[in-house]
Design a protein around this motif. Structure first.
Motif, PDB file in Angstrom:
ATOM      1  N   VAL A   3     -24.897  53.436  42.368  1.00 58.27           N
ATOM      2  CA  VAL A   3     -25.580  53.380  43.422  1.00 58.27           C
ATOM      3  C   VAL A   3     -25.680  54.734  44.184  1.00 58.27           C
ATOM      4  CG1 VAL A   3     -25.738  52.510  45.653  1.00 58.27           C
ATOM      5  CG2 VAL A   3     -25.486  50.840  43.648  1.00 58.27           C
ATOM      6  N   LEU A   4     -24.484  55.448  44.152  1.00 52.42           N
ATOM      7  CA  LEU A   4     -24.355  56.598  44.657  1.00 52.42           C
ATOM      8  C   LEU A   4     -25.093  57.786  44.089  1.00 52.42           C
ATOM      9  CD1 LEU A   4     -20.532  56.784  45.630  1.00 52.42           C
ATOM     10  CD2 LEU A   4     -22.249  56.488  47.046  1.00 52.42           C
ATOM     11  N   PHE A   5     -25.053  57.816  42.667  1.00 52.77           N
ATOM     12  CA  PHE A   5     -25.880  58.645  41.836  1.00 52.77           C
ATOM     13  C   PHE A   5     -27.515  58.492  42.049  1.00 52.77           C
ATOM     14  CE2 PHE A   5     -28.130  59.372  38.023  1.00 52.77           C
ATOM     15  CZ  PHE A   5     -28.007  60.800  37.669  1.00 52.77           C
ATOM     16  N   GLY A   6     -27.900  57.274  41.951  1.00 55.53           N
ATOM     17  CA  GLY A   6     -29.161  56.936  42.123  1.00 55.53           C
ATOM     18  C   GLY A   6     -29.699  57.370  43.421  1.00 55.53           C
ATOM     19  N   ALA A   7     -28.885  57.184  44.511  1.00 50.19           N
ATOM     20  CA  ALA A   7     -29.420  57.398  45.731  1.00 50.19           C
ATOM     21  C   ALA A   7     -29.311  59.038  46.016  1.00 50.19           C
ATOM     22  CB  ALA A   7     -28.421  56.862  46.933  1.00 50.19           C
ATOM     23  N   ALA A   8     -28.327  59.529  45.320  1.00 51.77           N
ATOM     24  CA  ALA A   8     -28.175  61.156  45.518  1.00 51.77           C
ATOM     25  C   ALA A   8     -29.531  61.878  44.548  1.00 51.77           C
ATOM     26  CB  ALA A   8     -26.693  61.732  45.126  1.00 51.77           C
ATOM     27  N   LEU A   9     -29.723  61.401  43.393  1.00 47.12           N
ATOM     28  CA  LEU A   9     -30.750  61.930  42.773  1.00 47.12           C
ATOM     29  C   LEU A   9     -31.951  61.955  43.534  1.00 47.12           C
ATOM     30  CD1 LEU A   9     -31.438  63.139  39.902  1.00 47.12           C
ATOM     31  CD2 LEU A   9     -31.823  60.715  39.419  1.00 47.12           C
ATOM     32  N   LEU A  10     -32.315  60.625  44.172  1.00 42.33           N
ATOM     33  CA  LEU A  10     -33.503  60.471  44.978  1.00 42.33           C
ATOM     34  C   LEU A  10     -33.610  61.331  46.172  1.00 42.33           C
ATOM     35  CD1 LEU A  10     -34.142  56.789  44.542  1.00 42.33           C
ATOM     36  CD2 LEU A  10     -35.350  58.607  43.586  1.00 42.33           C
TER      37      LEU A  10
END
Length: 54
Positions: A3-10
């Protein structure tokens, strides 16, 4: 972590696109955008699924 990776990527890609800066240095701009739009939500969905199935 997904979740953190996906949010940070977006957030990263959105900020870079809004400012007109390249998302990835040395890569033409049209290539990373579809990849970010594919892998960002995929990471968010995977993280959400893992959190809910625990």
């Amino acid at each position: 972590m997904f979740v953190l990776f996906g949010a940070a990527l977006l957030v990263w890609a959105g900020t870079r696109l809004r400012s007109g800066a390249p998302v990835v240095e040395g890569v033409s701009s049209p290539l990373p955008v579809p990849l970010v739009l594919l892998f960002g939500p995929a990471a968010l969905l995977t993280g959400g699924w893992l959190l809910l199935s625990a």
